[in-house]
Design a protein around this motif. Structure first.
Motif, PDB file in Angstrom:
ATOM      1  N   HIS A  88      36.359  28.015  40.817  1.00 19.43           N
ATOM      2  CA  HIS A  88      36.855  26.632  40.792  1.00 19.43           C
ATOM      3  C   HIS A  88      38.068  26.476  41.706  1.00 19.43           C
ATOM      4  CE1 HIS A  88      37.766  22.637  39.339  1.00 19.43           C
ATOM      5  NE2 HIS A  88      39.010  23.037  39.096  1.00 19.43           N
ATOM      6  N   GLU A  89      39.008  27.418  41.619  1.00 15.95           N
ATOM      7  CA  GLU A  89      40.196  27.356  42.481  1.00 15.95           C
ATOM      8  C   GLU A  89      39.800  27.496  43.947  1.00 15.95           C
ATOM      9  OE1 GLU A  89      44.471  29.638  43.185  1.00 15.95           O
ATOM     10  OE2 GLU A  89      43.104  30.364  41.636  1.00 15.95           O
ATOM     11  N   LYS A 129      36.998  26.547  45.340  1.00 12.00           N
ATOM     12  CA  LYS A 129      36.427  25.262  45.774  1.00 12.00           C
ATOM     13  C   LYS A 129      37.536  24.249  46.054  1.00 12.00           C
ATOM     14  CE  LYS A 129      32.231  25.460  42.977  1.00 12.00           C
ATOM     15  NZ  LYS A 129      31.508  24.782  41.888  1.00 12.00           N
ATOM     16  N   THR A 130      38.505  24.224  45.160  1.00 15.35           N
ATOM     17  CA  THR A 130      39.593  23.245  45.271  1.00 15.35           C
ATOM     18  C   THR A 130      40.479  23.513  46.485  1.00 15.35           C
ATOM     19  OG1 THR A 130      39.602  23.057  42.871  1.00 15.35           O
ATOM     20  CG2 THR A 130      41.529  22.223  44.024  1.00 15.35           C
ATOM     21  N   LYS A 162      34.258  35.381  39.333  1.00 16.44           N
ATOM     22  CA  LYS A 162      33.583  34.495  38.380  1.00 16.44           C
ATOM     23  C   LYS A 162      33.797  35.080  37.002  1.00 16.44           C
ATOM     24  CE  LYS A 162      29.140  32.411  37.311  1.00 16.44           C
ATOM     25  NZ  LYS A 162      27.728  32.310  37.718  1.00 16.44           N
TER      26      LYS A 162
END
Length: 79
Positions: free
Chosen positions: A7-8, A10-11, A30
């Motif tokens: 998630h980080e 991607k951000t 992951k």
């Protein structure tokens, strides 16, 4: 090497890529488990990095290497 979760990654992908271009690789994980390593394209392949001994045969260590300057060193300690 820094580890970031998916998630980080991607951000902050643009920031992470910019840092990788400067030579600072990172790992994408992951659920805390490392999945991939991101490194600059011009970094050496794993296993192809130079290691100790790459100058083997290019110079000679004197036989008295362990005793070099022993008298000067002993005099510094008052012997």
């Amino acid at each position: 090497m820094k580890s970031v979760n998916i998630h980080e990654a991607k951000t902050r992908l643009s920031q992470l890529i910019a840092r990788a271009q400067q030579g600072e690789g990172f790992i994408i994980a992951k659920a805390g488990k490392p999945m991939v390593r991101v490194t600059p394209i011009d970094s050496p392949e794993p296993g192809h990095q130079k290691r100790l001994g790459f100058l083997a045969g290019q110079f000679r260590v004197p036989d008295d290497f362990d005793r070099m300057a022993e008298h000067e060193i002993a005099s510094m300690f008052g012997a």
